[in-house]
Design a protein around this motif. Structure first.
Motif, PDB file in Angstrom:
ATOM      1  N   LEU A 157      31.552 -43.532  30.113  1.00 33.80           N
ATOM      2  CA  LEU A 157      31.674 -42.059  29.622  1.00 33.80           C
ATOM      3  C   LEU A 157      33.015 -41.574  28.959  1.00 33.80           C
ATOM      4  N   HIS A 158      33.962 -42.412  29.549  1.00 33.87           N
ATOM      5  CA  HIS A 158      35.433 -42.039  28.881  1.00 33.87           C
ATOM      6  C   HIS A 158      35.475 -42.599  27.473  1.00 33.87           C
ATOM      7  N   VAL A 159      35.090 -43.978  27.503  1.00 33.47           N
ATOM      8  CA  VAL A 159      34.902 -44.500  26.001  1.00 33.47           C
ATOM      9  C   VAL A 159      34.046 -43.657  25.105  1.00 33.47           C
ATOM     10  N   ALA A 160      32.849 -43.388  25.415  1.00 35.17           N
ATOM     11  CA  ALA A 160      31.919 -42.564  24.552  1.00 35.17           C
ATOM     12  C   ALA A 160      32.886 -41.329  24.025  1.00 35.17           C
ATOM     13  N   GLU A 161      33.224 -40.493  25.148  1.00 36.53           N
ATOM     14  CA  GLU A 161      34.114 -39.450  24.970  1.00 36.53           C
ATOM     15  C   GLU A 161      35.158 -39.593  23.981  1.00 36.53           C
ATOM     16  N   MET A 162      35.909 -40.643  24.129  1.00 38.24           N
ATOM     17  CA  MET A 162      37.157 -40.785  23.304  1.00 38.24           C
ATOM     18  C   MET A 162      36.709 -41.175  21.906  1.00 38.24           C
ATOM     19  N   ARG A 163      35.465 -41.957  21.828  1.00 41.24           N
ATOM     20  CA  ARG A 163      35.058 -42.352  20.425  1.00 41.24           C
ATOM     21  C   ARG A 163      34.884 -41.074  19.567  1.00 41.24           C
ATOM     22  N   MET A 164      34.244 -39.962  20.504  1.00 39.56           N
ATOM     23  CA  MET A 164      33.895 -38.599  19.521  1.00 39.56           C
ATOM     24  C   MET A 164      34.945 -37.927  19.465  1.00 39.56           C
ATOM     25  N   MET A 171      36.137 -36.540  15.624  1.00 38.26           N
ATOM     26  CA  MET A 171      36.513 -35.466  15.129  1.00 38.26           C
ATOM     27  C   MET A 171      37.804 -35.230  14.594  1.00 38.26           C
ATOM     28  N   CYS A 172      38.823 -36.116  15.019  1.00 33.65           N
ATOM     29  CA  CYS A 172      40.357 -35.908  14.554  1.00 33.65           C
ATOM     30  C   CYS A 172      40.102 -36.869  13.231  1.00 33.65           C
ATOM     31  N   GLY A 173      39.359 -37.804  12.887  1.00 35.97           N
ATOM     32  CA  GLY A 173      39.329 -38.360  11.895  1.00 35.97           C
ATOM     33  C   GLY A 173      40.327 -39.826  11.927  1.00 35.97           C
ATOM     34  N   ALA A 174      40.696 -39.991  13.131  1.00 37.76           N
ATOM     35  CA  ALA A 174      41.495 -41.225  13.651  1.00 37.76           C
ATOM     36  C   ALA A 174      40.539 -42.290  13.859  1.00 37.76           C
ATOM     37  N   THR A 175      41.284 -43.565  13.685  1.00 36.14           N
ATOM     38  CA  THR A 175      40.276 -44.617  14.025  1.00 36.14           C
ATOM     39  C   THR A 175      41.550 -45.585  15.080  1.00 36.14           C
ATOM     40  N   ARG A 176      40.968 -46.602  15.571  1.00 33.36           N
ATOM     41  CA  ARG A 176      41.407 -47.538  16.517  1.00 33.36           C
ATOM     42  C   ARG A 176      42.591 -47.973  15.705  1.00 33.36           C
ATOM     43  N   ILE A 177      42.309 -48.285  14.389  1.00 34.75           N
ATOM     44  CA  ILE A 177      43.377 -49.073  13.672  1.00 34.75           C
ATOM     45  C   ILE A 177      44.759 -48.222  13.455  1.00 34.75           C
ATOM     46  N   ASN A 178      44.545 -46.775  13.499  1.00 35.69           N
ATOM     47  CA  ASN A 178      45.778 -45.905  13.620  1.00 35.69           C
ATOM     48  C   ASN A 178      46.680 -45.851  14.711  1.00 35.69           C
ATOM     49  N   LYS A 179      46.208 -46.575  15.836  1.00 35.49           N
ATOM     50  CA  LYS A 179      46.931 -46.694  17.096  1.00 35.49           C
ATOM     51  C   LYS A 179      47.664 -45.302  17.361  1.00 35.49           C
ATOM     52  N   VAL A 180      46.602 -44.172  17.644  1.00 38.13           N
ATOM     53  CA  VAL A 180      46.831 -43.028  18.203  1.00 38.13           C
ATOM     54  C   VAL A 180      46.510 -42.928  19.552  1.00 38.13           C
ATOM     55  N   ARG A 181      47.526 -42.790  20.449  1.00 41.69           N
ATOM     56  CA  ARG A 181      47.275 -42.632  21.805  1.00 41.69           C
ATOM     57  C   ARG A 181      46.111 -41.602  22.410  1.00 41.69           C
ATOM     58  N   ASN A 182      45.415 -41.904  23.083  1.00 42.60           N
ATOM     59  CA  ASN A 182      44.191 -40.872  23.794  1.00 42.60           C
ATOM     60  C   ASN A 182      44.921 -39.891  24.434  1.00 42.60           C
ATOM     61  N   GLU A 183      45.819 -39.936  25.022  1.00 42.60           N
ATOM     62  CA  GLU A 183      46.391 -38.464  25.331  1.00 42.60           C
ATOM     63  C   GLU A 183      46.907 -37.777  24.310  1.00 42.60           C
ATOM     64  N   TYR A 184      47.444 -38.168  23.149  1.00 42.05           N
ATOM     65  CA  TYR A 184      47.842 -37.474  22.014  1.00 42.05           C
ATOM     66  C   TYR A 184      46.653 -36.683  21.372  1.00 42.05           C
ATOM     67  N   ILE A 185      45.608 -37.495  21.192  1.00 42.35           N
ATOM     68  CA  ILE A 185      44.289 -36.847  20.710  1.00 42.35           C
ATOM     69  C   ILE A 185      43.766 -35.661  21.528  1.00 42.35           C
ATOM     70  N   ARG A 186      43.607 -36.131  22.988  1.00 40.52           N
ATOM     71  CA  ARG A 186      43.307 -35.156  24.080  1.00 40.52           C
ATOM     72  C   ARG A 186      44.025 -33.666  23.768  1.00 40.52           C
ATOM     73  N   GLY A 187      45.662 -34.129  23.825  1.00 42.17           N
ATOM     74  CA  GLY A 187      46.389 -32.698  23.831  1.00 42.17           C
ATOM     75  C   GLY A 187      46.346 -32.127  22.353  1.00 42.17           C
ATOM     76  N   SER A 188      46.143 -32.676  21.487  1.00 43.37           N
ATOM     77  CA  SER A 188      46.091 -32.049  19.996  1.00 43.37           C
ATOM     78  C   SER A 188      44.494 -31.291  19.873  1.00 43.37           C
ATOM     79  N   LEU A 189      43.617 -31.631  20.918  1.00 44.04           N
ATOM     80  CA  LEU A 189      42.328 -30.777  20.674  1.00 44.04           C
ATOM     81  C   LEU A 189      42.120 -29.981  21.879  1.00 44.04           C
ATOM     82  N   LYS A 190      42.944 -30.140  22.908  1.00 40.94           N
ATOM     83  CA  LYS A 190      42.845 -29.311  24.062  1.00 40.94           C
ATOM     84  C   LYS A 190      41.697 -29.434  24.881  1.00 40.94           C
TER      85      LYS A 190
END
Length: 107
Positions: A5-12, A16-35
């Protein structure tokens, strides 16, 4: 199941952010920016809410009777399967809520 579930949620969320795994953006940053709260935390809250709703219900209602149901027989060998009430008890312990707090409130 939680991991999937965590993997699927982070993929979505990444989509939404337009980030890929190649960009190496941390999950915490993505989660924080989307609140966004993790989906597993939402499940815990909904599970406790439903338990409180059922626990406050009438004793003759089928959902309340199923909570205290005892099935005769034996369980198979090995590690016991995780039941819904096991999850509720661990959630209650984590949140610091007791069983007496879920009953009817008398004012």
């Amino acid at each position: 199941m939680k991991k999937r579930l965590h993997v699927a949620e982070m993929r979505m969320l990444r989509w939404m952010c337009g980030a890929t795994r190649i960009n190496k953006v941390r999950n915490e940053y993505i989660r924080g920016s989307l609140k966004v709260v993790p989906v597993t935390e939402k499940f815990k809250g909904n599970r406790l809410s439903w338990y409180g709703h059922v626990n406050r219900g009438d004793i003759t209602h089928v959902t309340k009777r199923v909570l205290s149901l005892h099935v005769d027989g034996w369980r198979g060998r090995g590690r016991p399967k995780k039941r819904w009430m096991d999850c509720v008890r661990s959630d209650m312990k984590e949140k610091g809520v007791s069983d007496s707090m879920t009953g009817d409130r008398t004012e």
